[in-house]
Write an enzyme that holds these catalytic residues in place. Structure first.
Site, mmCIF file in Angstrom:
data_model
loop_
_atom_site.group_PDB
_atom_site.id
_atom_site.type_symbol
_atom_site.label_atom_id
_atom_site.label_comp_id
_atom_site.label_asym_id
_atom_site.label_seq_id
_atom_site.Cartn_x
_atom_site.Cartn_y
_atom_site.Cartn_z
ATOM 1 N N GLY A 1 -10.707 0.628 9.644
ATOM 2 C CA GLY A 1 -11.631 -0.954 10.159
ATOM 3 C C GLY A 1 -9.007 -1.003 10.142
ATOM 4 O O GLY A 1 -9.242 -1.524 11.770
ATOM 5 N N THR B 1 -21.295 1.701 7.272
ATOM 6 C CA THR B 1 -21.043 0.594 8.132
ATOM 7 C C THR B 1 -22.530 0.639 9.026
ATOM 8 O O THR B 1 -22.319 1.770 9.605
ATOM 9 C CB THR B 1 -19.930 0.464 8.576
ATOM 10 O OG1 THR B 1 -18.629 -0.233 8.348
ATOM 11 C CG2 THR B 1 -20.446 -0.572 9.653
ATOM 12 N N ARG C 1 -10.070 -9.681 2.497
ATOM 13 C CA ARG C 1 -9.356 -8.476 3.747
ATOM 14 C C ARG C 1 -11.077 -8.685 5.437
ATOM 15 O O ARG C 1 -11.799 -8.232 4.456
ATOM 16 C CB ARG C 1 -9.644 -6.794 3.102
ATOM 17 C CG ARG C 1 -8.848 -6.374 4.092
ATOM 18 C CD ARG C 1 -10.192 -5.482 3.941
ATOM 19 N NE ARG C 1 -10.025 -4.254 5.831
ATOM 20 C CZ ARG C 1 -11.233 -3.508 5.948
ATOM 21 N NH1 ARG C 1 -11.903 -3.554 5.964
ATOM 22 N NH2 ARG C 1 -10.938 -2.636 6.746
ATOM 23 N N VAL C 2 -10.392 -8.526 6.360
ATOM 24 C CA VAL C 2 -11.408 -8.449 7.121
ATOM 25 C C VAL C 2 -10.777 -7.635 8.158
ATOM 26 O O VAL C 2 -9.895 -7.097 7.955
ATOM 27 C CB VAL C 2 -11.071 -9.513 8.454
ATOM 28 C CG1 VAL C 2 -11.689 -9.614 9.211
ATOM 29 C CG2 VAL C 2 -11.164 -10.972 7.392
ATOM 30 N N GLY C 3 -11.860 -6.557 8.418
ATOM 31 C CA GLY C 3 -12.112 -5.191 9.044
ATOM 32 C C GLY C 3 -11.998 -5.914 10.377
ATOM 33 O O GLY C 3 -12.508 -6.901 10.920
ATOM 34 N N ASP C 4 -12.732 -3.694 10.890
ATOM 35 C CA ASP C 4 -12.401 -4.109 12.067
ATOM 36 C C ASP C 4 -13.902 -4.691 12.252
ATOM 37 O O ASP C 4 -14.459 -5.068 13.924
ATOM 38 C CB ASP C 4 -12.165 -2.854 12.847
ATOM 39 C CG ASP C 4 -13.659 -1.936 12.535
ATOM 40 O OD1 ASP C 4 -13.576 -1.617 11.160
ATOM 41 O OD2 ASP C 4 -14.288 -0.754 13.418
ATOM 42 N N THR D 1 -17.239 2.221 13.235
ATOM 43 C CA THR D 1 -16.898 2.799 11.696
ATOM 44 C C THR D 1 -15.942 3.498 11.356
ATOM 45 O O THR D 1 -15.969 4.938 11.947
ATOM 46 C CB THR D 1 -18.122 3.546 10.708
ATOM 47 O OG1 THR D 1 -18.260 3.713 10.345
ATOM 48 C CG2 THR D 1 -18.493 4.645 12.113
ATOM 49 N N GLY D 2 -15.432 2.656 9.852
ATOM 50 C CA GLY D 2 -14.267 3.761 9.504
ATOM 51 C C GLY D 2 -12.879 2.929 9.091
ATOM 52 O O GLY D 2 -13.343 2.280 8.492
HETATM 53 N N1 ASP Z 1 -14.814 -0.526 9.446
HETATM 54 C C1 ASP Z 1 -15.152 -1.077 8.114
HETATM 55 C C2 ASP Z 1 -14.005 -1.678 7.423
HETATM 56 O O1 ASP Z 1 -12.947 -1.064 8.263
HETATM 57 C C3 ASP Z 1 -15.557 0.077 7.135
HETATM 58 C C4 ASP Z 1 -16.572 1.231 7.530
HETATM 59 O O2 ASP Z 1 -17.426 1.395 8.922
HETATM 60 O O3 ASP Z 1 -16.390 1.717 6.656
HETATM 61 O O4 ASP Z 1 -14.410 -2.922 7.435
#
Ligand code: ASP
Length: 354
Positions: A274, A220, A248-251, A271-272
């Site tokens: 989500g 990300t 699916r929707v992330g953060d 990032t991480g």
């Molecule tokens: N945070 C992102 C998500 O969960 C993934 C990522 O940061 O690599 O969609």
């Protein structure tokens, strides 16, 4: 008498130990109201990124791209452009590179598609724009900015968001544009492991094991900036997580979770994993600690990443900036692609924990 003295000494000792425990950690504030500065920080994702897992060639490619993007954004700030412009310029460049899990290099969903999410926020006005579930928009960050500046809304998703992109004359591409061998192979590997029913114990609050696999969550991208007018901005863009369920929707597109900017406190891009960032409201939480508890940005970031996120079982990291240009970088993963302009105006690019 001796008993009274020893009780007194014991009491003094206990008080001093308790004091040490609650004493605030060392505060290293470089910038203040007298010496604010232009500041620019980017990340290219957090995850299991170790020296052993990266070839020298790959490391070189990531470092070169991160530096190129960092300098482009910083140059924009130096030439007088706004923090929002610098953030958009940098994120577009990373979206156009197959190295990152955003735009061109987006990961695949469980049904073999690419679904992109992004958001941007203006720290001066608290205006924000976010988009999710895109399949054809080449640069989701630009669409997020268009939602912020050219619509009355904050968030648009799916077909409607793409219709709006068309109306705004933004570049749309065939879905094939997002296909890359590396991301496809990553999905196949996970699907294979699922077939073999590799059981992985899950942290509380999760019911899927898709996020446990090391190669499905990094890449990300995000950028945060402080411009000459003292305005903060933050933006984040992603393909999400490999093998995520359709829809699916992330953060990354959730204001307050993956992205936040407020001139009164800070700018953050995360990032991480989500789901955890959403549940904790990571980006806003860091800014709130600064706002309500007057914590320096690095301490606020560490509290949220190394205590709250860690305790809940999530992983990832953030980049943060306060209104004077102090930088915070905090992550509990093995590594995080990151780059920033240091106090001497020099670019610094880092990947690993140490
Ligand atoms: N945070 C992102 C998500 O969960 C993934 C990522 O940061 O690599 O969609």
């Amino acid at each position: 008498m001796r008993a009274i003295i020893s009780t007194f000494l014991l009491f003094t000792l206990l008080v001093s130990i308790a004091g040490q425990k609650t004493a605030p950690p060392e505060i290293k504030q470089l910038q203040g109201p007298q010496n604010p500065r232009l500041a620019f920080v980017i990340h290219g994702g957090a995850g299991v990124i170790t020296r052993g897992s990266m070839s020298a060639e790959k490391e070189k490619a990531y470092k070169a791209k991160l530096e190129e993007v960092l300098l482009a954004g910083y140059k924009a700030l130096q030439s007088g452009k706004s923090s929002l412009d610098a953030v958009e310029i940098a994120i577009r460049m990373m979206e156009d590179s197959p190295l990152f899990n955003a735009g061109k290099g987006a990961v695949f969903t469980a049904d073999g598609k690419n679904e992109l999410d992004s958001s941007i926020m203006n720290g001066k006005t608290l205006a924000a724009g976010a988009v999710a579930g895109l399949h054809h928009v080449k640069n989701p960050i630009t669409l997020a900015r268009a939602v912020m500046e050219k619509s009355p809304h904050v968030m648009m998703v799916g077909d409607g968001a793409e219709k709006f992109a068309k109306e705004q004359n933004l570049e749309l591409v065939d879905e094939k544009y997002f296909w890359t061998q590396e991301r496809w192979d990553a999905l196949q590997k996970i699907l294979q492991q699922e077939k073999e029913k590799t059981a992985i114990p899950q942290p509380k609050g999760t019911s899927e094991n898709f996020a446990e696999l090391p190669y499905n969550k990094f890449g990300t991208v995000g950028a945060i900036a402080l411009d000459k007018d003292g305005n903060l901005a933050a933006g984040t863009s992603t393909g999400g997580m490999t093998n995520k369920k359709y829809g699916r929707v992330g953060d990354a597109p959730i204001i307050g979770a993956g992205t936040y900017a407020n001139n009164d406190s800070c700018a953050v891009s995360g990032t991480g994993w989500g789901e955890f960032f959403i549940r904790l409201g990571v980006a806003r939480d860091i800014c709130s600690l600064m706002e309500y508890r007057a914590m320096p940005i690095q301490n606020a970031a560490d509290m949220v990443i190394h205590k709250k996120l860690q305790n809940l079982g999530g992983d990832g990291g953030i980049i943060g900036l306060d209104k004077f240009g102090n930088i915070a970088i905090s992550f509990n993963s093995e590594g995080m692609y990151r780059a920033y302009i240091n106090g001497e105006g020099k670019p610094v690019v880092e990947i690993y924990k140490d």
